[in-house]
Design an enzyme around this catalytic site. Structure first.
Site, PDB file in Angstrom:
ATOM      1  N   HIS A 125      -6.022  -6.117  -1.971  1.00 18.89           N
ATOM      2  CA  HIS A 125      -6.874  -6.237  -0.794  1.00 18.89           C
ATOM      3  C   HIS A 125      -7.180  -7.694  -0.487  1.00 18.89           C
ATOM      4  O   HIS A 125      -8.065  -7.984   0.321  1.00 18.89           O
ATOM      5  CB  HIS A 125      -8.171  -5.448  -0.993  1.00 18.89           C
ATOM      6  CG  HIS A 125      -7.989  -3.965  -0.849  1.00 18.89           C
ATOM      7  ND1 HIS A 125      -8.989  -3.047  -1.065  1.00 18.89           N
ATOM      8  CD2 HIS A 125      -6.894  -3.231  -0.500  1.00 18.89           C
ATOM      9  CE1 HIS A 125      -8.524  -1.822  -0.860  1.00 18.89           C
ATOM     10  NE2 HIS A 125      -7.253  -1.913  -0.522  1.00 18.89           N
ATOM     11  N   ARG A 143       0.829  -1.211   0.000  1.00 19.74           N
ATOM     12  CA  ARG A 143       0.000   0.000   0.000  1.00 19.74           C
ATOM     13  C   ARG A 143       0.863   1.260   0.000  1.00 19.74           C
ATOM     14  O   ARG A 143       0.537   2.255  -0.653  1.00 19.74           O
ATOM     15  CB  ARG A 143      -0.920  -0.014   1.223  1.00 19.74           C
ATOM     16  CG  ARG A 143      -1.824   1.204   1.362  1.00 19.74           C
ATOM     17  CD  ARG A 143      -2.797   1.021   2.521  1.00 19.74           C
ATOM     18  NE  ARG A 143      -3.703   2.149   2.645  1.00 19.74           N
ATOM     19  CZ  ARG A 143      -3.603   3.116   3.558  1.00 19.74           C
ATOM     20  NH1 ARG A 143      -2.594   3.102   4.426  1.00 19.74           N
ATOM     21  NH2 ARG A 143      -4.482   4.097   3.621  1.00 19.74           N
ATOM     22  N   ASN A 151      -4.094   9.289   4.103  1.00 14.08           N
ATOM     23  CA  ASN A 151      -2.907   8.720   4.757  1.00 14.08           C
ATOM     24  C   ASN A 151      -2.902   8.890   6.272  1.00 14.08           C
ATOM     25  O   ASN A 151      -2.290   8.085   6.985  1.00 14.08           O
ATOM     26  CB  ASN A 151      -1.632   9.377   4.216  1.00 14.08           C
ATOM     27  CG  ASN A 151      -1.379   9.054   2.759  1.00 14.08           C
ATOM     28  OD1 ASN A 151      -1.781   8.013   2.267  1.00 14.08           O
ATOM     29  ND2 ASN A 151      -0.703   9.956   2.066  1.00 14.08           N
ATOM     30  N   HIS A 164       0.586   4.369  -2.551  1.00 15.02           N
ATOM     31  CA  HIS A 164       0.303   5.743  -2.127  1.00 15.02           C
ATOM     32  C   HIS A 164       1.424   6.699  -2.511  1.00 15.02           C
ATOM     33  O   HIS A 164       1.201   7.906  -2.613  1.00 15.02           O
ATOM     34  CB  HIS A 164       0.049   5.787  -0.623  1.00 15.02           C
ATOM     35  CG  HIS A 164      -1.344   5.381  -0.254  1.00 15.02           C
ATOM     36  ND1 HIS A 164      -2.140   6.114   0.594  1.00 15.02           N
ATOM     37  CD2 HIS A 164      -2.109   4.322  -0.647  1.00 15.02           C
ATOM     38  CE1 HIS A 164      -3.320   5.525   0.713  1.00 15.02           C
ATOM     39  NE2 HIS A 164      -3.317   4.434  -0.031  1.00 15.02           N
TER      40      HIS A 164
END
Length: 356
Positions: free
Chosen positions: A197, A66, A98, A70
């Site tokens: 996920h 992740r 975040n 990001h």
């Protein structure tokens, strides 16, 4: 002879113009063997740190994937997400997508320390993020790929762009498609990358509205499996603090597999943005979900391709950017901190955002 020289000069100039007009990709200088001579053990160094951390915290593997995501969605894969607040930088870490949710920043610092010990001033923090994501996938029994390397680190962050570019857990399919298209990623990339996920956890606050007040209706999300709704309600009570953690995949929560897509088919996607991929009527994502659910190889191959594609977004190479000495600060700031003789580890960690 003079005319020959003129002709050759003209040809060379014409060739330069043609070459300059060719659409070379921005990742032309990235290469999996970039550190072959300058830091040949970088992959094994990163792997060892990630492996040791994941023994105590299996959730960290998903967090590192992740973190790379990001980073790349905000001004490219330049490790801007790692930069702390300073007098001149507003950190992306406190952007809404975040804030209080990024994990793995301290692990990246551990990796950077180990890499710097072996190869000082050579390996970028941006490449460490890319390698850590690939290694995390493999350690979770997911796909493996050769990571193109040679990124350099940015010297600024962009909190407003993080708020704008990072997909929210309540996004509709159209919003998701636009967020990915803005980064040069297509619908297959969207569905494949969402498969990350398959492992990891999410705070109740990210989806609790689906359980009790979906779209301000006062009712649950109709696309949510009723038995799954009851399970989630026990973990995430209405009016609760929203800090409890829930597995993205209720079947194999720490394994990278294709069960994420099987869950979507029975309306057990945890986030609204997950379930949108399958429950949006007439969507072209439905057939992709079905294909990935029935064919692990198809999912893994698409995920690898999408990760490499994402890892190439607006990379800095050559003389652009820098190789940070410390991942949380640009080199100018790191030099200032060194001059201030920050002797203790406790003091040097002040202001860093660590894992939650």
């Amino acid at each position: 002879m003079s005319s020959l020289r003129v002709t050759l000069t003209a040809l060379c100039c014409a060739l330069i113009v043609v070459i300059g007009a060719l659409p070379f990709p921005s990742n032309a200088q990235l290469d999996p063997s970039f550190y072959r001579n300058t830091c040949p053990k970088v992959h094994s160094i990163v792997r060892e740190v990630v492996r040791e951390v994941s023994k105590k915290d299996p959730r960290m593997l998903a967090s590192l994937v992740r973190l790379h995501f990001h980073d790349c969605f905000v001004q490219g894969c330049d490790a801007s997400v790692l930069l702390n607040d300073t007098s001149t930088i507003v950190s992306e870490q406190t952007a809404l997508p975040n804030n209080n949710s990024l994990r793995g920043l301290d692990v990246v610092n551990q990796i950077k320390t180990a890499v710097e010990s072996a190869c000082p001033g050579v390996v970028s923090c941006a490449d460490i993020l890319a390698l850590a994501a690939q290694i995390s996938s493999v350690l979770a029994q997911g796909p493996d790929w050769k990571v193109p390397l040679g990124r350099r680190d940015g010297v600024t962050a962009n909190q407003s762009l993080a708020n704008k570019n990072l997909p929210a857990p309540f996004f509709t399919l159209d919003q998701l498609k636009k967020a990915f298209a803005d980064q040069g990623l297509n619908t297959t990339d969207l569905v494949a990358l969402s498969g990350a996920h398959s492992f990891g956890r999410a705070h109740c606050s990210l989806f609790v509205s689906r359980l009790y007040n979906f779209s301000n209706s006062g009712k649950p999300d109709p696309t949510l499996n009723t038995a799954y709704l009851q399970e989630l309600s026990k973990i995430c009570p209405n009016g609760g603090p929203g800090t409890n953690l829930v597995n993205f995949d209720p079947t194999t929560p720490d394994t990278f597999d294709k069960n994420y897509y099987s869950n979507l088919q029975v309306q057990k996607g945890l986030l609204q943005s997950d379930q949108e991929l399958f429950s949006t009527s007439g969507a072209d994502t439905i057939s992709i979900v079905n294909r990935f659910s029935s064919n692990k190889d198809a999912f893994f191959e698409s995920f690898k391709a999408a990760m490499i594609k994402m890892g190439n977004i607006d990379v800095l190479t050559g003389t652009k950017g820098e190789i940070r000495k410390h991942c949380n600060f640009v080199n100018k700031k790191s030099a200032e901190l060194d001059l201030a003789s920050m002797a203790s580890q406790e003091t040097s960690n002040e202001g860093m955002v660590s894992s939650i």
